[in-house]
Design an enzyme around this catalytic site. Sequence first.
Site, PDB file in Angstrom:
ATOM      1  N   GLN A  48       0.830  -1.204   0.000  1.00  0.00           N
ATOM      2  CA  GLN A  48       0.000   0.000   0.000  1.00  0.00           C
ATOM      3  C   GLN A  48       0.868   1.259   0.000  1.00  0.00           C
ATOM      4  O   GLN A  48       1.886   1.314   0.675  1.00  0.00           O
ATOM      5  CB  GLN A  48      -0.907  -0.015   1.232  1.00  0.00           C
ATOM      6  CG  GLN A  48      -2.136   0.834   1.106  1.00  0.00           C
ATOM      7  CD  GLN A  48      -3.233   0.427   2.091  1.00  0.00           C
ATOM      8  OE1 GLN A  48      -3.310  -0.722   2.487  1.00  0.00           O
ATOM      9  NE2 GLN A  48      -4.068   1.365   2.474  1.00  0.00           N
ATOM     10  N   SER A  91       4.122  -6.551   2.778  1.00  0.00           N
ATOM     11  CA  SER A  91       2.771  -6.503   3.345  1.00  0.00           C
ATOM     12  C   SER A  91       1.748  -7.028   2.340  1.00  0.00           C
ATOM     13  O   SER A  91       1.753  -8.209   1.995  1.00  0.00           O
ATOM     14  CB  SER A  91       2.460  -5.071   3.806  1.00  0.00           C
ATOM     15  OG  SER A  91       1.245  -5.023   4.521  1.00  0.00           O
ATOM     16  N   LEU A  92       0.881  -6.168   1.828  1.00  0.00           N
ATOM     17  CA  LEU A  92      -0.087  -6.554   0.794  1.00  0.00           C
ATOM     18  C   LEU A  92       0.595  -7.283  -0.360  1.00  0.00           C
ATOM     19  O   LEU A  92       0.044  -8.232  -0.936  1.00  0.00           O
ATOM     20  CB  LEU A  92      -0.791  -5.292   0.274  1.00  0.00           C
ATOM     21  CG  LEU A  92      -1.429  -5.369  -1.109  1.00  0.00           C
ATOM     22  CD1 LEU A  92      -2.666  -6.244  -1.065  1.00  0.00           C
ATOM     23  CD2 LEU A  92      -1.759  -3.983  -1.629  1.00  0.00           C
ATOM     24  N   ARG A 123      -9.346  -8.739   3.070  1.00  0.00           N
ATOM     25  CA  ARG A 123      -8.327  -8.165   3.948  1.00  0.00           C
ATOM     26  C   ARG A 123      -8.511  -6.655   4.065  1.00  0.00           C
ATOM     27  O   ARG A 123      -8.469  -6.087   5.160  1.00  0.00           O
ATOM     28  CB  ARG A 123      -6.945  -8.491   3.368  1.00  0.00           C
ATOM     29  CG  ARG A 123      -5.742  -7.935   4.139  1.00  0.00           C
ATOM     30  CD  ARG A 123      -4.470  -8.273   3.351  1.00  0.00           C
ATOM     31  NE  ARG A 123      -3.252  -8.051   4.107  1.00  0.00           N
ATOM     32  CZ  ARG A 123      -2.501  -6.948   4.033  1.00  0.00           C
ATOM     33  NH1 ARG A 123      -2.879  -5.943   3.258  1.00  0.00           N
ATOM     34  NH2 ARG A 123      -1.382  -6.840   4.726  1.00  0.00           N
ATOM     35  N   HIS A 161      -0.254  -3.750  11.002  1.00  0.00           N
ATOM     36  CA  HIS A 161       0.819  -4.588  11.560  1.00  0.00           C
ATOM     37  C   HIS A 161       1.085  -4.306  13.037  1.00  0.00           C
ATOM     38  O   HIS A 161       2.224  -4.178  13.479  1.00  0.00           O
ATOM     39  CB  HIS A 161       2.100  -4.452  10.724  1.00  0.00           C
ATOM     40  CG  HIS A 161       1.900  -4.869   9.297  1.00  0.00           C
ATOM     41  ND1 HIS A 161       1.754  -6.190   8.939  1.00  0.00           N
ATOM     42  CD2 HIS A 161       1.751  -4.157   8.159  1.00  0.00           C
ATOM     43  CE1 HIS A 161       1.551  -6.262   7.630  1.00  0.00           C
ATOM     44  NE2 HIS A 161       1.533  -5.042   7.139  1.00  0.00           N
ATOM     45  N   GLN A 216       0.590 -12.412   9.636  1.00  0.00           N
ATOM     46  CA  GLN A 216       1.163 -11.196   9.059  1.00  0.00           C
ATOM     47  C   GLN A 216       0.458  -9.897   9.464  1.00  0.00           C
ATOM     48  O   GLN A 216       1.100  -8.870   9.666  1.00  0.00           O
ATOM     49  CB  GLN A 216       1.185 -11.322   7.526  1.00  0.00           C
ATOM     50  CG  GLN A 216       2.013 -10.271   6.819  1.00  0.00           C
ATOM     51  CD  GLN A 216       1.297  -9.700   5.607  1.00  0.00           C
ATOM     52  OE1 GLN A 216       0.200  -9.178   5.708  1.00  0.00           O
ATOM     53  NE2 GLN A 216       1.947  -9.806   4.463  1.00  0.00           N
TER      54      GLN A 216
END
Length: 294
Positions: free
Chosen positions: A9, A88-89, A113, A195, A244
Site C-alpha cells: 500500500q 505486506s499486501l 483483507r 501490523h 502477518q
Amino acid sequence: MNAYIFPGQGAQYVGMGMDLYEKSPLAKDLFETANSILGFSITDIMFQGTDDDLKQTRVTQPAIFLHSVILSKVLGNQFKPDMVAGHSLGEFSALVANGTLQFEDGLTLVSKRALAMQKACEIIPSTMAAVLGLEDSIVEKICTDISGVVVPANYNCPGQLVISGDIEAVNAACEALKAAGAKRALVLPVGGAFHSPLMEPAREELAAAIENTVFSQPSCAIYQNVPTTAVKDAATIKENLIVQLTAPVKWTQSVENMVKDGATHFTEVGPGKVLQGLVKKIHKEAEVASAIWE
C-alpha cells in the site's frame, strides 16, 4: 539468481495498469474478471479516478494487487523467478505469481483483507509513524517504554523503521524518539495501525477466509514478512499469512536472507519503485529494475 518483489500500500497512482488493459487481451480479461469479483468497476477508479478515490483501503489494496499480478502474467516467459517476496499486501501478489494462490482466490482474499482492516481501523483511533536515523534496537526499546499500544511495524531498511499503534502512544513515542536522536519521527497519513495488535479483529476475520482457501505448492520459494526465510510448504505459507496482519513486516531481514541465498537481481513488479530503493539501501551491490512489458 532472480528475485521478484511486489509492492504494498502506498505505491498506487491514477492510471496504473491502463497500458496493460489497452494493449493486452489477457490483461483486459483479467481486469474485467476482477470487476465482476469485486462487484464494482475498479478499473474505472484505477484509470480515471481521483487520488482520494484510489486512497480508499477497499480500492487501494486490490488495485495494487491487480497491477502487480496482471503485469507478472502478461510477462509470460520473461517472468522466471528463482524466489519472490512482497511487502505486506505485496505478499498476496507474490503468492499468485509463484502459483501458491489462484488469481481469483488471491483477489478475493485481498478484498476481504482490505475491508477487515478498514473495520479494525474504525474501532480504535490509531496511526503509524516513520522513524529515520535510529538503530532498530533503540526504536524497539523506546516503544516498550511507552504506555499504550505502539510497536515496530515495518523494518524497511537500515535506519528506516515504521511504528504503529494508538494515536496517543505513537505521538508520545515520536517525541521520545526525536529526543533520542532520530532525524525524523513523522506521523503518516494512514487510516490506522497496520501490523500491530490493534489489527487483531481483522486478523481473525481474514484467518477464516485464508483457512477456507486452497493453497498449492509454489513454483519457487517465497520469503515471507514474518519468518523472513525461504518458505515452500503451502501449509506453512498459510500460517505465516494469517500472522502477518498483527506482526511486523521484516523487509530488511527478508532481503538480507534473499541475498544470502543467492539473489543478485531484484525486479519490482507493480506500481512505483519504492522497493528498489529499499533493496539498494539494504544491499548496495544488488541490481534492481522495474518489470516492463512491451
